[in-house]
Design a protein around this motif. Structure first.
Motif, mmCIF file in Angstrom:
data_model
loop_
_atom_site.group_PDB
_atom_site.id
_atom_site.type_symbol
_atom_site.label_atom_id
_atom_site.label_comp_id
_atom_site.label_asym_id
_atom_site.label_seq_id
_atom_site.Cartn_x
_atom_site.Cartn_y
_atom_site.Cartn_z
ATOM 1 N N LEU A 106 0.983 -1.393 0.008
ATOM 2 C CA LEU A 106 0.047 -0.122 0.055
ATOM 3 C C LEU A 106 0.930 1.292 -0.041
ATOM 4 O O LEU A 106 0.668 2.414 -0.691
ATOM 5 N N HIS A 107 2.038 1.105 0.860
ATOM 6 C CA HIS A 107 2.743 2.550 0.954
ATOM 7 C C HIS A 107 3.524 2.741 -0.487
ATOM 8 O O HIS A 107 3.469 3.759 -1.093
ATOM 9 N N GLU A 108 4.072 1.451 -1.179
ATOM 10 C CA GLU A 108 4.432 1.683 -2.641
ATOM 11 C C GLU A 108 3.501 2.184 -3.485
ATOM 12 O O GLU A 108 3.849 3.151 -4.370
ATOM 13 N N SER A 109 2.394 1.564 -3.541
ATOM 14 C CA SER A 109 1.306 2.409 -4.381
ATOM 15 C C SER A 109 1.012 3.687 -4.146
ATOM 16 O O SER A 109 0.904 4.548 -5.009
ATOM 17 N N ARG A 110 0.747 4.233 -2.881
ATOM 18 C CA ARG A 110 0.708 5.555 -2.672
ATOM 19 C C ARG A 110 2.006 6.518 -2.865
ATOM 20 O O ARG A 110 1.852 7.634 -3.372
ATOM 21 N N ILE A 111 3.242 5.757 -2.709
ATOM 22 C CA ILE A 111 4.279 6.725 -3.241
ATOM 23 C C ILE A 111 4.164 6.911 -4.805
ATOM 24 O O ILE A 111 4.718 7.884 -5.381
ATOM 25 N N THR A 112 3.943 5.686 -5.461
ATOM 26 C CA THR A 112 4.070 5.864 -7.007
ATOM 27 C C THR A 112 2.875 6.984 -7.363
ATOM 28 O O THR A 112 3.140 7.749 -8.309
ATOM 29 N N GLU A 113 1.695 6.923 -6.722
ATOM 30 C CA GLU A 113 0.626 7.915 -7.241
ATOM 31 C C GLU A 113 1.273 9.200 -6.776
ATOM 32 O O GLU A 113 1.026 10.256 -7.682
ATOM 33 N N THR A 114 1.846 9.500 -5.737
ATOM 34 C CA THR A 114 2.430 10.849 -5.381
ATOM 35 C C THR A 114 3.621 11.129 -6.607
ATOM 36 O O THR A 114 3.638 12.447 -6.785
ATOM 37 N N VAL A 115 4.295 10.354 -6.542
ATOM 38 C CA VAL A 115 5.514 10.489 -7.562
ATOM 39 C C VAL A 115 4.998 10.846 -8.876
ATOM 40 O O VAL A 115 5.223 11.776 -9.503
ATOM 41 N N ILE A 116 3.858 10.347 -9.344
ATOM 42 C CA ILE A 116 3.302 10.631 -10.846
ATOM 43 C C ILE A 116 2.784 12.000 -10.831
ATOM 44 O O ILE A 116 2.930 12.868 -11.628
ATOM 45 N N ALA A 117 1.915 12.370 -9.623
ATOM 46 C CA ALA A 117 1.220 13.698 -9.563
ATOM 47 C C ALA A 117 2.307 14.693 -9.519
ATOM 48 O O ALA A 117 2.270 15.910 -10.049
#
Length: 140
Positions: A106-117
């Motif tokens: 879940l952390h990795e997924s949220r980090i990826t979303e934040t990085v993309i944004a």
């Protein structure tokens, strides 16, 4: 050191590294950095000159640096930074040098979303920092 302070320091550390990786990603994906050329230039560096600089800067034993440097050139990490999703993985690998399991899926997924944004936010203006630095260097 309190848990809240530790968490804030970790966030600052990861944020700093993430911005560096996002800028690498932007340089690569916009064609401003050619990865093969970058590695060719690193491979052509004179290790004797690098060692002299490191010792001048106060590093007495350069063995660890050169072990990392050789691995960095061999592994070619920058190739993976062209894929935005790999930035969260790179952050995880950096953190794994300190902790066994730094992120949950879940952390990795949220980090990826934040990085993309954040990447999208930086994209239109990210070269301005390089232009500013270049201007200051040329003004000297």
């Amino acid at each position: 050191m309190g848990q809240l302070l530790k968490a804030r320091l970790l966030n600052l550390f990861l944020g700093h590294i993430a911005v560096e990786l996002i800028i690498d990603n932007l340089l690569i994906t916009t064609g401003r950095l050619k990865v093969e050329s970058f590695y060719d230039q690193l491979k052509s560096c004179d290790n004797t000159v690098i060692e002299e600089f490191l010792k001048f800067a106060g590093l007495k034993d350069t063995t660890r640096f050169f072990r990392f440097f050789e691995g960095f050139k061999k592994d070619g990490y920058l190739h993976s930074y062209s894929e935005t999703e790999q930035i969260a993985y790179a952050l995880k690998r950096i953190c794994m040098r300190v902790w066994d399991s730094p992120f949950t899926p879940l952390h990795e997924s949220r980090i990826t979303e934040t990085v993309i944004a954040y990447r999208q936010l930086l994209l239109p203006e990210f070269m301005s920092i390089f232009d500013e630095i270049e201007g200051k260097l040329l003004a000297r």
